[in-house]
Write an enzyme that holds these catalytic residues in place. Structure first.
Site, mmCIF file in Angstrom:
data_model
loop_
_atom_site.group_PDB
_atom_site.id
_atom_site.type_symbol
_atom_site.label_atom_id
_atom_site.label_comp_id
_atom_site.label_asym_id
_atom_site.label_seq_id
_atom_site.Cartn_x
_atom_site.Cartn_y
_atom_site.Cartn_z
ATOM 1 N N LYS A 291 -10.785 -5.436 -4.410
ATOM 2 C CA LYS A 291 -12.029 -4.673 -4.499
ATOM 3 C C LYS A 291 -11.816 -3.208 -4.833
ATOM 4 C CE LYS A 291 -13.119 -4.495 0.488
ATOM 5 N NZ LYS A 291 -11.960 -3.809 0.918
ATOM 6 N N LYS B 50 0.829 -1.214 0.000
ATOM 7 C CA LYS B 50 0.000 0.000 0.000
ATOM 8 C C LYS B 50 0.859 1.260 0.000
ATOM 9 C CE LYS B 50 -4.390 -1.697 0.663
ATOM 10 N NZ LYS B 50 -5.590 -1.957 1.411
ATOM 11 N N LYS C 124 -4.204 -10.816 -7.089
ATOM 12 C CA LYS C 124 -5.431 -11.015 -6.319
ATOM 13 C C LYS C 124 -6.614 -10.237 -6.908
ATOM 14 C CE LYS C 124 -6.377 -8.751 -2.368
ATOM 15 N NZ LYS C 124 -6.607 -8.331 -0.995
#
Ligand code: AQP
Length: 333
Positions: free
Chosen positions: A198, A113, A195
């Site tokens: 979302k 992140k 992955k």
């Protein structure tokens, strides 16, 4: 004997995906009858990245409705917003003072992140796993049903709990991650080596659990695969087809081997349509219930209020114990 406790949550960023559903929510549903389950919208975690306030508020309510629409039952489970239970933040501070910058800076999600949000390297990003440890430890949780990406954070929660128990005296239950055997990591439909996320900027990369039937069918048709036209599970050489087989076997409750046999000799087009149809059928009731629930916000907010009250009652017990052990002066009652 008291039931063992389960805690888990999803942060209200992007939209709840088929990855969240298969990796986490399907297990949550199975555990509702046999455990004391707390399922939380972890909105405090979502603040670690920029949020536009009005959108953020709406999305959190929509996530709450999606939780209920999947079949999470407020009669069986405690369902609430993290920010409604202040004990999460209070325990985080104590745990912060028992956690080390070294261990936090080694977390994979923090490194990822930080790379993705170089303009917003805030303290919360690094502290995320400590807040997650507080979420879990507040309720004396035994099992944390998560996808594989969160395993490292649950392991850190175990380390922090063990350290605290050794420094003071046994206080926290040591939690275990509970990871599905198949579907612990569902991959992006556009890049089957990463992955399904979302917050992906490309909506074709994920299936949202409230996507329309047309969108679901279209996204599976466009899913990236390979060119050898053989439907076989091989994660190294055929990641796209393997991902679709995992999704199909999970939503139809069959094994990968049986799914391989079912599609032996069939073309990719036919296979992708079948996977899309299976997902559409699985998610149809979720979407229908979601639409009803979103028309009944008072009901949603009442469930959230009751959930937060119950969670707070449980959380206060642990927090008072912690405050006593670390030597805070007890307030006069
Ligand atoms: N692709 C996945 N496959 C299996 N399980 C998954 N989980 C997430 N993605 C997959 C599990 O879902 C729970 C909630 O995770 P989260 O709130 O951290 O959301 P996320 O989907 O992991 O978030 P992203 O994709 O990384 O987006 P942002 O950038 O918004 O945070 C967890 O149990 C997780 O393991």
């Amino acid at each position: 004997m008291d039931k063992k406790v389960i805690f888990s949550g999803i942060q209200p960023t992007g939209c709840i995906t088929l990855g969240n559903y298969i990796g986490a929510i399907q297990n949550w549903l199975k555990l509702q009858d046999d455990y004391k389950c707390l399922y939380c919208i972890v909105d405090m975690h979502a603040l670690t990245v920029h949020q536009q306030p009005a959108e953020f508020r709406q999305r959190a309510v929509s996530f709450f409705a999606q939780y209920l629409a999947t079949g999470l039952d407020p009669e069986k489970s405690t369902i609430y917003f993290q920010s409604h239970v202040p004990e999460h933040a209070q325990l985080t501070w104590v745990l912060n003072c028992n956690s080390y910058i070294g261990e936090l800076s080694r977390m994979t999600q923090f490194k990822d992140k930080s790379r993705k949000h170089p303009d917003n390297l805030n303290m919360g990003l690094m502290d995320y796993p400590v807040l997650m440890a507080a979420d879990i430890l507040l309720y004396q949780t035994s099992l944390v049903p998560v996808g594989i990406d969160q395993k490292q954070h649950v392991e850190l929660a175990r380390d922090i709990a063990t350290r605290f128990n050794n420094k003071y005296s046994p206080t926290f239950t040591i939690p275990e991650p509970y990871i599905p055997k198949s579907g612990a990591k569902i991959f992006s439909l556009q890049d089957p080596t990463s992955k399904m996320s979302k917050s992906d900027v490309d909506p074709n990369a994920y299936i949202a659990i409230v996507d329309s039937a047309e969108d679901i069918a279209r996204k599976f048709k466009r899913a990236v695969t390979d060119s050898d036209n053989e439907i076989r599970f091989d994660e190294v050489n055929k990641p796209g087809i393997s991902n679709l087989l995992t999704i199909y076997s999970n939503v139809t409750d069959t094994t990968i081997e049986k799914a391989e046999l079912e599609f032996e000799g069939k073309g990719y087009g036919e296979f992708k349509t079948a996977v899309g149809d299976a997902v559409i059928e699985k998610l149809r009731p979720v979407r229908e219930k979601y639409t009803d629930l979103m028309n009944n916000k008072d009901y949603l907010m009442q469930i959230a209020k009751d959930g937060a009250q119950e969670a707070s009652y449980m959380a206060r017990k642990t927090l008072s114990k912690v405050y006593r052990k670390i030597g805070f002066v007890e307030p006069k009652r």
